[in-house]
Write an enzyme that holds these catalytic residues in place. Structure first.
Site, mmCIF file in Angstrom:
data_model
loop_
_atom_site.group_PDB
_atom_site.id
_atom_site.type_symbol
_atom_site.label_atom_id
_atom_site.label_comp_id
_atom_site.label_asym_id
_atom_site.label_seq_id
_atom_site.Cartn_x
_atom_site.Cartn_y
_atom_site.Cartn_z
ATOM 1 N N GLU A 256 31.712 29.138 44.493
ATOM 2 C CA GLU A 256 31.786 28.067 45.497
ATOM 3 C C GLU A 256 33.119 27.396 45.239
ATOM 4 O O GLU A 256 33.307 26.785 44.207
ATOM 5 C CB GLU A 256 30.664 27.052 45.264
ATOM 6 C CG GLU A 256 29.276 27.600 45.451
ATOM 7 C CD GLU A 256 29.024 28.022 46.868
ATOM 8 O OE1 GLU A 256 29.588 27.400 47.782
ATOM 9 O OE2 GLU A 256 28.301 29.011 47.062
ATOM 10 N N CYS A 295 33.466 18.928 48.010
ATOM 11 C CA CYS A 295 33.878 20.221 48.557
ATOM 12 C C CYS A 295 33.588 20.304 50.049
ATOM 13 O O CYS A 295 34.205 21.076 50.766
ATOM 14 C CB CYS A 295 33.152 21.332 47.827
ATOM 15 S SG CYS A 295 31.376 21.099 47.819
HETATM 16 P P1 NAP Z 1 38.629 23.640 38.501
HETATM 17 O O1 NAP Z 1 39.780 23.026 37.846
HETATM 18 O O2 NAP Z 1 38.794 24.965 39.109
HETATM 19 O O3 NAP Z 1 37.478 23.668 37.404
HETATM 20 C C1 NAP Z 1 36.182 24.123 37.706
HETATM 21 C C2 NAP Z 1 35.473 24.501 36.448
HETATM 22 O O4 NAP Z 1 36.101 25.643 35.886
HETATM 23 C C3 NAP Z 1 35.528 23.437 35.359
HETATM 24 O O5 NAP Z 1 34.302 23.398 34.679
HETATM 25 C C4 NAP Z 1 36.621 23.940 34.453
HETATM 26 O O6 NAP Z 1 36.504 23.469 33.135
HETATM 27 C C5 NAP Z 1 36.357 25.418 34.517
HETATM 28 N N1 NAP Z 1 37.467 26.245 34.096
HETATM 29 C C6 NAP Z 1 38.776 26.091 34.358
HETATM 30 N N2 NAP Z 1 39.470 27.083 33.793
HETATM 31 C C7 NAP Z 1 38.574 27.881 33.156
HETATM 32 C C8 NAP Z 1 38.678 29.071 32.376
HETATM 33 N N3 NAP Z 1 39.850 29.641 32.141
HETATM 34 N N4 NAP Z 1 37.556 29.587 31.874
HETATM 35 C C9 NAP Z 1 36.359 29.037 32.098
HETATM 36 N N5 NAP Z 1 36.208 27.906 32.814
HETATM 37 C C10 NAP Z 1 37.309 27.346 33.345
HETATM 38 O O7 NAP Z 1 38.033 22.688 39.631
HETATM 39 P P2 NAP Z 1 37.732 21.123 39.550
HETATM 40 O O8 NAP Z 1 39.025 20.394 39.499
HETATM 41 O O9 NAP Z 1 36.718 20.824 38.489
HETATM 42 O O10 NAP Z 1 37.022 20.884 40.923
HETATM 43 C C11 NAP Z 1 37.714 20.670 42.118
HETATM 44 C C12 NAP Z 1 37.694 21.891 42.976
HETATM 45 O O11 NAP Z 1 36.372 22.377 43.080
HETATM 46 C C13 NAP Z 1 38.133 21.629 44.390
HETATM 47 O O12 NAP Z 1 38.992 22.626 44.797
HETATM 48 C C14 NAP Z 1 36.849 21.680 45.205
HETATM 49 O O13 NAP Z 1 37.008 22.097 46.532
HETATM 50 C C15 NAP Z 1 36.037 22.631 44.429
HETATM 51 N N6 NAP Z 1 34.623 22.387 44.606
HETATM 52 C C16 NAP Z 1 33.912 23.271 45.322
HETATM 53 C C17 NAP Z 1 32.550 23.066 45.498
HETATM 54 C C18 NAP Z 1 31.728 24.027 46.281
HETATM 55 O O14 NAP Z 1 30.493 23.943 46.245
HETATM 56 N N7 NAP Z 1 32.299 24.937 47.014
HETATM 57 C C19 NAP Z 1 31.933 21.952 44.927
HETATM 58 C C20 NAP Z 1 32.698 21.073 44.204
HETATM 59 C C21 NAP Z 1 34.052 21.308 44.044
HETATM 60 P P3 NAP Z 1 37.499 22.334 32.553
HETATM 61 O O15 NAP Z 1 37.197 21.098 33.297
HETATM 62 O O16 NAP Z 1 37.104 22.272 31.140
HETATM 63 O O17 NAP Z 1 38.878 22.827 32.789
#
Ligand code: NAP
Length: 676
Positions: A256, A295
């Site tokens: 997602e 999101c």
């Molecule tokens: P993100 O930076 O991509 O992080 C998402 C998750 O991935 C976090 O738990 C992060 O952990 C983890 N992560 C990052 N790098 C990783 C790696 N190399 N290995 C394993 N895990 C890793 O996104 P965010 O800033 O938290 O959220 C914002 C984004 O999420 C926006 O683009 C939004 O549109 C999207 N979003 C989508 C939905 C949906 O349902 N479609 C819902 C909510 C948000 P760390 O925090 O420890 O880096």
């Protein structure tokens, strides 16, 4: 200072020297630290696979549903602690209601749907039986069974509680243990929630573990029996899902991710209509709830060209009235972004959008005087004059209170603009015109995971553009990740394997714990309606004596009920009908006579007849034909502590043995002793 722990193989592990600092969104001051580079990921997997999985799989779907309901009740009693912590993520009380209460509510819905729609057993039946042989001795059925691995949930920062619970409920229902990895910046709220869940004592050991910080080499240790459910940015999703280990081992990966959701004002929704006010209200809510960090938030506002100025002015007025401030203040409507880093990212993305759109509301240099180091920002509204040539507007996700307004010429143009973001989670259309709605559904449906139509008729009860509901699919094609979550029982099946099973009726009956036509019949010692739920056996069958149906019966039934339809009362007219040989018995007369043949009249364990499903009248019954009934127990489901549902297959035959009617009868039957 909060030491955000991980929960690994039954032990709480504090952060180590590699931990990341976490700041308050309100003050910018460090409030927590999280991360430990020495977590034993293999031990986590072993613990989940060897303890959590077997314990959950030993429970039926209904046992798991009852556990989830109890967990939700327990969380509800402790949610104040989560509210108190969540303020520092920037969330207001209204935001808590979505994240914390919304997460708890999602658990309740899954618990209740599972008890209504899943069997009280271990195998989920997917779809109908397939007849694979002419005589019915070889049949097919799709079944779903629990995966034997773990579910790794990687969650985004914006919903530290809902984000975990909306995945956890279907995972546990599927009988699969979870390893939850929240985003580090708000993971301290998730950690508190996990502690409450574990302290309830309701979860079997190994069913829930937590990683606060990085995942190390965890993903490289997964097998095809494990699942990764990711929520976050398209960039992170792309990196994780394309890892060679994930690809080579066909490890399920649901994503997602980002979404540039659109909201369209229908041509009928002129400024003098309730729809126009609704449109402005929905956009304002979406821009300011969770400070636009959703999101599903509206990023692109698509209005008839002639109404762009009216929408702009109304939105500017509505946004100007939003109170920005400390989320703990009751008057605050919009708190800060989650962190200064997030604010920098949002402003950088807004600057990209600004290359193709003019900013008409909000100041990028805004900060709150009393909280200089907090991540406060004003909503930013852009207007794009040439949306056909504005790729940056359609492709740049500023994950905060930022949206762009653009005009459309006609409905095909509005659809083209809405579809320009390469796939989204949700698009809303505010219209009262059914033709416009249908055109959108037909031509935009393929690009969006959810279409939300709203107008004056539905607005009082509608759930909001941005609210993913446990009943409805959440996910979207393309940029939105191509995944699906929620959507009722569909969500549970993501953690199960669908298998096509083929075999004889006896084999399929045993597997599905559901009597299949053609399987062996069991002759009961006493009428099944005289026996308690727990003593009834699937396949028990009684055959009744025949009953002749006379012309007098048919005429009496017609007079008594008022059903004088010509097929029962007029020989010539009935004969002229291609379905009937002449006058025939009413179908409802057959059902009534059937009940008279198989019912046991005395008070006993059968409490009520609650319905009848899949009724088919297969062959006409003429005057002086006879019918007899075959009644077979098809399925049993516990419903509460006092009684369960018994489903009976009822087959009516005529004097030649030809089936004339068939249906499923539902009865509630008491247990010999109440369960409670
Ligand atoms: P993100 O930076 O991509 O992080 C998402 C998750 O991935 C976090 O738990 C992060 O952990 C983890 N992560 C990052 N790098 C990783 C790696 N190399 N290995 C394993 N895990 C890793 O996104 P965010 O800033 O938290 O959220 C914002 C984004 O999420 C926006 O683009 C939004 O549109 C999207 N979003 C989508 C939905 C949906 O349902 N479609 C819902 C909510 C948000 P760390 O925090 O420890 O880096």
């Amino acid at each position: 200072m909060i030491e955000v722990n991980s929960f690994v193989a039954g032990n709480w592990i504090p952060p180590d020297a590699t931990a990341r600092p976490i700041e308050s969104a309100i003050t910018g001051i460090q409030i927590a630290r999280a991360g430990n580079a020495t977590l034993d990921y293999q031990a986590m997997l072993d613990h989940g696979r060897n303890l959590g999985g077997p314990a959950l799989r030993a429970m039926t779907f209904h046992d798991r549903a009852r556990m989830i309901k109890a967990l939700a009740l327990h969380l509800g009693q402790h949610k104040q602690a989560l509210y108190d912590l969540s303020y520092d993520t920037g969330a207001t009380m209204a935001d808590h209601k979505i994240d914390i209460d919304g997460g708890i509510g999602t658990m309740f819905v899954f618990a209740s749907k599972a008890r209504r729609e899943m069997p009280d057993g271990h195998i989920y039946i997917d779809g109908n039986l397939e007849q694979l042989s002419r005589d019915g001795t070889f049949m097919g059925q799709h079944i779903c069974t629990s995966l034997r691995g773990v579910a790794v949930h990687i969650n985004a920062f914006n919903f530290p509680v809902w984000g975990m619970l909306e995945k956890l409920a279907p995972t546990l229902l599927a009988g699969v243990p979870a390893i939850v990895k929240p985003a580090t910046s708000t993971g301290y709220v998730t950690e508190a929630c996990v502690r409450i869940l574990l302290q309830s004592g309701l979860l079997p050991e190994g069913a829930l573990q937590l990683i606060s910080g990085g995942t190390g080499d965890l993903l490289n240790r997964l097998t095809s029996q494990d699942v990764v459910s990711f929520t976050g940015s398209a960039q992170t999703a792309g990196k994780l899902r394309s890892a060679p280990h994930i690809l080579q081992n066909s490890i399920r990966f649901t994503a997602e991710q980002d979404s540039l959701n659109a909201s369209v004002l229908g041509p009928d929704a002129t400024p003098d209509t309730p729809e126009f006010a609704l449109f402005i209200k929905e956009i304002t809510t979406e821009l300011t709830t969770k400070t636009g960090q959703k999101c599903t938030a509206i990023r692109r506002i698509i209005a008839p060209q002639a109404l762009v100025l009216a929408v702009r002015d109304a939105l500017c007025a509505s946004l100007a009235a939003i109170e920005i401030g400390d989320p703990r203040d009751k008057t605050t409507q919009m708190g800060p972004l989650v962190s200064m880093a997030q604010k920098r990212d949002v402003l950088a993305k807004a600057a990209i959008i600004n290359q193709q759109a003019e900013c008409v509301f909000g100041d990028a240099d805004f900060s709150l005087k009393s909280r200089k180091n907090g991540a406060f920002m004003q909503p930013l509204l852009f207007v794009c004059a040439n949306p056909d040539k504005a790729d940056l507007v359609h492709k740049t996700e500023a994950f905060g209170p930022v949206a762009t307004l653009m005009g459309y010429r006609d409905i095909p143009h509005a659809i083209e603009l809405a579809n320009k973001a390469d796939g989204s989670l949700v698009a809303s259309i505010i219209t009262r015109d059914p033709a416009v709605a249908r055109e959108f559904a037909l031509n935009a449906g393929a690009f969006h995971g959810r279409l939300y139509f709203n107008n004056r008729d539905s607005m009082a009860q509608s759930t909001g553009h941005g609210a993913p509901l446990p009943h409805m699919v959440h996910g979207g094609p393309g940029r939105a990740g191509g995944g699906e979550e929620l959507g009722g029982i569909r969500a549970v099946l993501h953690y199960m394997q669908r298998t096509a099973v083929q075999g004889s009726p006896d084999i399929l009956s045993a597997i599905s714990e559901t009597w299949v036509k053609g399987a062996a019949e069991i002759t009961p010692a006493a009428h099944p309606f005289t026996r308690d739920f727990d003593t009834l056996k699937i396949g028990e069958t009684i055959h009744t004596a025949p009953r002749k149906i006379t012309l007098q019966d048919i005429e009496h039934f017609a007079r008594f009920t008022g059903d004088n339809f010509y097929a029962h009362m007029d020989e010539a007219a009935a004969k002229a009908n291609p379905f009937f040989p002449g006058r025939v018995a009413h179908g409802y007369l057959l059902l009534s006579f059937a009940a008279g043949l198989f019912v046991e009249p005395n008070p006993g364990p059968v409490l009520a007849n609650t319905g009848l499903e899949n009724l088919q009248f297969l062959k006409p019954v003429e005057p002086d034909d006879s019918i007899s009934v075959q009644l077979t127990l098809r399925k049993k489901t516990r419903r509460n502590d006092d009684y369960g549902e018994a489903r009976w297959h009822v087959l009516l035959r005529n004097q030649h043995g030809d089936p004339v009617a068939e249906y499923e009868l539902l009865t509630m039957v008491s247990y010999s002793t109440p369960l409670g």
